[in-house]
Write a protein that holds these residues in place. Structure first.
Motif, PDB file in Angstrom:
ATOM      1  N   GLU A  16      30.603  31.888  43.621  1.00 46.70           N
ATOM      2  CA  GLU A  16      32.024  32.061  42.872  1.00 46.70           C
ATOM      3  C   GLU A  16      31.519  31.488  41.164  1.00 46.70           C
ATOM      4  O   GLU A  16      32.542  32.478  40.491  1.00 46.70           O
ATOM      5  N   VAL A  17      30.004  31.256  40.868  1.00 45.34           N
ATOM      6  CA  VAL A  17      29.966  31.646  40.103  1.00 45.34           C
ATOM      7  C   VAL A  17      30.258  32.706  38.980  1.00 45.34           C
ATOM      8  O   VAL A  17      30.788  33.066  38.726  1.00 45.34           O
ATOM      9  N   GLY A  20      33.163  34.493  38.752  1.00 44.22           N
ATOM     10  CA  GLY A  20      34.147  33.996  37.950  1.00 44.22           C
ATOM     11  C   GLY A  20      33.400  35.103  36.583  1.00 44.22           C
ATOM     12  O   GLY A  20      34.332  35.550  35.868  1.00 44.22           O
ATOM     13  N   PHE A  21      32.492  35.436  36.938  1.00 48.89           N
ATOM     14  CA  PHE A  21      31.920  35.915  35.804  1.00 48.89           C
ATOM     15  C   PHE A  21      32.015  37.761  35.365  1.00 48.89           C
ATOM     16  O   PHE A  21      32.124  38.140  34.691  1.00 48.89           O
ATOM     17  N   GLN A  22      31.967  37.740  36.636  1.00 47.10           N
ATOM     18  CA  GLN A  22      32.380  39.390  37.079  1.00 47.10           C
ATOM     19  C   GLN A  22      33.856  39.497  36.463  1.00 47.10           C
ATOM     20  O   GLN A  22      33.907  40.251  36.311  1.00 47.10           O
ATOM     21  N   ASN A  23      34.439  38.505  37.133  1.00 44.79           N
ATOM     22  CA  ASN A  23      35.857  38.263  36.535  1.00 44.79           C
ATOM     23  C   ASN A  23      36.436  38.974  35.344  1.00 44.79           C
ATOM     24  O   ASN A  23      36.985  39.349  34.647  1.00 44.79           O
ATOM     25  N   LEU A  24      35.374  37.468  34.495  1.00 45.25           N
ATOM     26  CA  LEU A  24      35.443  37.527  32.809  1.00 45.25           C
ATOM     27  C   LEU A  24      35.316  39.234  32.436  1.00 45.25           C
ATOM     28  O   LEU A  24      35.813  39.489  31.828  1.00 45.25           O
ATOM     29  N   ARG A  25      33.724  40.025  32.854  1.00 43.29           N
ATOM     30  CA  ARG A  25      33.816  40.710  32.642  1.00 43.29           C
ATOM     31  C   ARG A  25      34.829  42.004  32.587  1.00 43.29           C
ATOM     32  O   ARG A  25      34.228  43.385  31.650  1.00 43.29           O
ATOM     33  N   SER A  26      34.915  42.070  33.819  1.00 45.59           N
ATOM     34  CA  SER A  26      36.345  43.113  34.354  1.00 45.59           C
ATOM     35  C   SER A  26      37.307  42.976  32.653  1.00 45.59           C
ATOM     36  O   SER A  26      37.488  44.450  32.763  1.00 45.59           O
ATOM     37  N   GLU A  27      38.110  41.532  32.492  1.00 43.38           N
ATOM     38  CA  GLU A  27      38.555  41.286  31.941  1.00 43.38           C
ATOM     39  C   GLU A  27      38.289  42.000  30.484  1.00 43.38           C
ATOM     40  O   GLU A  27      39.403  43.098  29.069  1.00 43.38           O
TER      41      GLU A  27
END
Length: 142
Positions: A16-17, A20-27
């Motif tokens: 999950e961490v 979440g990190f990958q999602n932020l980097r994608s954004e």
């Protein structure tokens, strides 16, 4: 859903961490791509405006509007292009501010979840040292 046994609801699994990190980097990448796209649009607007200024106002020209090629005159198109050119820097500034906030959000997320980002093949000794402590380690290829 992942089970959180004995740690309460605040604890997240490593997956999950990482997600979440990958999602932020994608954004963050999406914002950077949009900034690049708008900078190219701004440069194109400047080139077209400069070219059209040297042309008589009654001459017909074509403009792409929403995927449709529209015939207009230079006198009609030039003010619209200049208006767009004048609004693009404000949009770029807003996106740059969003990118800076997203970078800070990523840094806060890394700090909050005790993440160490490793790059390339030289990260293997650090990964062995990280195995001794309880931290999250992300390995990213360069």
């Amino acid at each position: 859903m992942a089970k959180n046994t004995g740690k309460g609801n605040k604890s997240k699994s490593n997956e999950e961490v990482f997600a979440g990190f990958q999602n932020l980097r994608s954004e963050q990448r999406q914002l950077a791509n949009k900034i690049s796209e708008l900078e190219m649009d701004l440069n194109e607007h400047k080139i077209v405006i400069e070219t059209l200024r040297g042309v008589e106002a009654a001459r017909k020209c074509f403009r792409m509007v929403g995927g449709v090629l529209v015939e207009r005159t230079v006198a009609d198109v030039l003010p619209e292009l200049e208006g767009n050119r004048d609004r693009l820097p404000a949009a770029l500034q807003a996106l740059n501010e969003q990118l800076a906030r997203k970078g800070q959000e990523i840094n806060d997320y890394i700090e909050r979840h005790d993440i160490r980002v490793q790059r390339g093949a030289d990260s293997e000794p650090a990964a062995a040292a990280a195995a001794d402590t309880k931290t999250n380690v992300l390995a990213a290829s360069a």
